[in-house]
Enzyme design. Structure first.
Site, PDB file in Angstrom:
ATOM      1  N   TRP A  61      67.933  -9.436 -81.317  1.00  0.00           N
ATOM      2  CA  TRP A  61      66.974 -10.253 -80.572  1.00  0.00           C
ATOM      3  C   TRP A  61      66.673  -9.608 -79.243  1.00  0.00           C
ATOM      4  O   TRP A  61      67.431  -8.782 -78.747  1.00  0.00           O
ATOM      5  CB  TRP A  61      67.416 -11.715 -80.445  1.00  0.00           C
ATOM      6  CG  TRP A  61      68.809 -11.984 -79.912  1.00  0.00           C
ATOM      7  CD1 TRP A  61      69.852 -11.103 -79.801  1.00  0.00           C
ATOM      8  CD2 TRP A  61      69.305 -13.242 -79.442  1.00  0.00           C
ATOM      9  NE1 TRP A  61      70.960 -11.734 -79.310  1.00  0.00           N
ATOM     10  CE2 TRP A  61      70.664 -13.046 -79.065  1.00  0.00           C
ATOM     11  CE3 TRP A  61      68.752 -14.503 -79.302  1.00  0.00           C
ATOM     12  CZ2 TRP A  61      71.453 -14.078 -78.551  1.00  0.00           C
ATOM     13  CZ3 TRP A  61      69.557 -15.526 -78.803  1.00  0.00           C
ATOM     14  CH2 TRP A  61      70.876 -15.310 -78.431  1.00  0.00           C
ATOM     15  N   HIS A  73      45.504 -14.044 -75.773  1.00  0.00           N
ATOM     16  CA  HIS A  73      46.096 -15.176 -75.047  1.00  0.00           C
ATOM     17  C   HIS A  73      45.096 -16.283 -74.813  1.00  0.00           C
ATOM     18  O   HIS A  73      43.893 -16.108 -74.954  1.00  0.00           O
ATOM     19  CB  HIS A  73      46.721 -14.706 -73.729  1.00  0.00           C
ATOM     20  CG  HIS A  73      45.734 -14.367 -72.658  1.00  0.00           C
ATOM     21  ND1 HIS A  73      45.233 -13.098 -72.484  1.00  0.00           N
ATOM     22  CD2 HIS A  73      45.156 -15.124 -71.691  1.00  0.00           C
ATOM     23  CE1 HIS A  73      44.398 -13.096 -71.470  1.00  0.00           C
ATOM     24  NE2 HIS A  73      44.315 -14.323 -70.963  1.00  0.00           N
ATOM     25  N   ASP A  75      43.692 -19.340 -72.248  1.00  0.00           N
ATOM     26  CA  ASP A  75      43.506 -19.749 -70.845  1.00  0.00           C
ATOM     27  C   ASP A  75      43.384 -21.274 -70.807  1.00  0.00           C
ATOM     28  O   ASP A  75      42.446 -21.849 -71.396  1.00  0.00           O
ATOM     29  CB  ASP A  75      42.190 -19.207 -70.271  1.00  0.00           C
ATOM     30  CG  ASP A  75      42.158 -17.705 -70.057  1.00  0.00           C
ATOM     31  OD1 ASP A  75      43.190 -17.037 -70.192  1.00  0.00           O
ATOM     32  OD2 ASP A  75      41.061 -17.211 -69.730  1.00  0.00           O
ATOM     33  N   HIS A  79      44.581 -22.837 -65.160  1.00  0.00           N
ATOM     34  CA  HIS A  79      44.576 -21.427 -64.744  1.00  0.00           C
ATOM     35  C   HIS A  79      43.675 -21.221 -63.533  1.00  0.00           C
ATOM     36  O   HIS A  79      43.955 -20.380 -62.689  1.00  0.00           O
ATOM     37  CB  HIS A  79      44.107 -20.570 -65.920  1.00  0.00           C
ATOM     38  CG  HIS A  79      43.968 -19.107 -65.636  1.00  0.00           C
ATOM     39  ND1 HIS A  79      44.897 -18.374 -64.936  1.00  0.00           N
ATOM     40  CD2 HIS A  79      42.998 -18.220 -65.990  1.00  0.00           C
ATOM     41  CE1 HIS A  79      44.507 -17.115 -64.867  1.00  0.00           C
ATOM     42  NE2 HIS A  79      43.355 -16.994 -65.486  1.00  0.00           N
TER      43      HIS A  79
HETATM   44  C1  23J Z   1      43.459 -13.691 -63.081  1.00  0.00           C
HETATM   45  C2  23J Z   1      42.456 -13.402 -62.197  1.00  0.00           C
HETATM   46  C3  23J Z   1      41.201 -13.071 -62.653  1.00  0.00           C
HETATM   47  C4  23J Z   1      40.970 -13.058 -64.028  1.00  0.00           C
HETATM   48  C5  23J Z   1      41.986 -13.364 -64.935  1.00  0.00           C
HETATM   49  C6  23J Z   1      43.220 -13.669 -64.451  1.00  0.00           C
HETATM   50  C7  23J Z   1      41.727 -13.366 -66.397  1.00  0.00           C
HETATM   51  O1  23J Z   1      40.769 -12.877 -66.891  1.00  0.00           O
HETATM   52  C8  23J Z   1      42.616 -14.090 -67.310  1.00  0.00           C
HETATM   53  O2  23J Z   1      43.417 -13.490 -68.031  1.00  0.00           O
HETATM   54  O3  23J Z   1      42.503 -15.311 -67.361  1.00  0.00           O
HETATM   55  S1  23J Z   1      39.372 -12.653 -64.607  1.00  0.00           S
HETATM   56 MN    MN Z   2      43.600 -15.364 -69.197  1.00  0.00          MN
END
Ligand code: 23J
Ligand code: MN
Length: 257
Positions: A61, A73, A75, A79
């Site tokens: 593991w 992934h 979002d 976020h």
């Molecule tokens: C953090 C800051 C800007 C962006 C992102 C993350 C992503 O695209 C994301 O993975 O959500 S644009």
């Molecule tokens: Mn993202």
């Protein structure tokens, strides 16, 4: 037969296929590059806890070290600052029903070959609807760009002296999908749901800003969108139940007749 028994029979007969829309997740997985004043995504590190050895003779593991927004992934609305006070806005609180929806696949591969910065517009969506019918409420809207054919971080991230270049959504298209179609969210083949140059747009990162402000989701770094019909597939995209998680790597599956 019940509907679910029918589904299993169709899967067994190969008349319904499961298509994997996920990139492999490992040390080679490309992650987004942000301007140097911002904290970076750490990439992926995988370290063995034991591998049938002194540390664990009968078992293997690993420990994972990675950001929530790594590889294929999800979002969540929390976020982005615009979604931070919405109800049920994080990986652990979004109702699971909202992880499943019909897929509408918008193919802009030819436009992207001519211009990697191309943005899907409201007009582009209306033209798609003329051919395929209206985007239903609760749909996953998937932007097929051919971008996942780009092998290796350099080609995939496509960073020039003025920052990254990759396709995305025009603000008007995002507003249309939120206000006039009430979708679940968008999915893209690129590293993020905004175009590479979107840090320079007004507002910056309009897809993140507007979609998450409206409680909607994103899916990034998808692949195999060329195996989906324009309409008719069902996408299942359920993030890990990370407590107050802003996103999560996940396995994205599509059921296709
Ligand atoms: C953090 C800051 C800007 C962006 C992102 C993350 C992503 O695209 C994301 O993975 O959500 S644009
Ligand atoms: Mn993202």
């Amino acid at each position: 037969m019940s509907i679910l028994q029918q589904l299993v029979a169709e899967l067994d007969a190969g008349r319904v296929r499961v298509v994997d829309l996920t990139q492999p997740l490992g040390p080679e997985t490309p992650v987004i590059g942000l301007p140097p004043q911002f904290a970076p995504s750490p990439g992926v590190t995988i370290e063995a806890i034991s591998q049938y050895d002194d540390k664990g003779p009968g078992w293997y593991w690993n420990t994972l070290h990675l950001g929530e927004h790594t590889g294929t992934h999800f979002d969540a609305p929390v976020h982005w600052i615009t979604g931070k006070d919405l109800p049920d806005n994080a990986c652990d609180t979004i109702p699971v029903r909202r992880f499943v929806g019909p897929a509408c696949v918008i193919d802009v591969t030819a436009e992207v070959e001519a211009n990697p910065d191309v943005l899907l517009t409201r007009e582009g969506l209306l033209a798609w609807e003329t051919e395929h019918g209206p985007i239903p409420r609760g749909a996953w809207v998937l932007l097929r760009t051919g971008w996942s054919r780009r092998a290796g971080a350099q080609e995939f991230l496509n960073v020039g002296p003025d920052g990254p270049h990759s396709p995305g959504f025009h603000k008007d298209a995002t507003v249309f999908l939120i206000e006039e179609r009430d979708i679940l969210g968008v999915g893209v083949e690129t590293v993020g749901t905004d175009a590479g140059q979107a840090g320079t747009f007004d507002p910056p990162f309009p897809n993140h800003t507007l979609m998450h402000g409206a409680g909607k989701f994103g899916l990034a770094s998808l692949r195999n969108l060329d195996q989906l019909p324009s309409t008719g597939a069902v996408v299942i995209a359920a993030p890990l139940k990370i407590v107050h998680g802003s996103g999560s790597p996940l396995r994205v599956l599509a059921l296709v007749e």
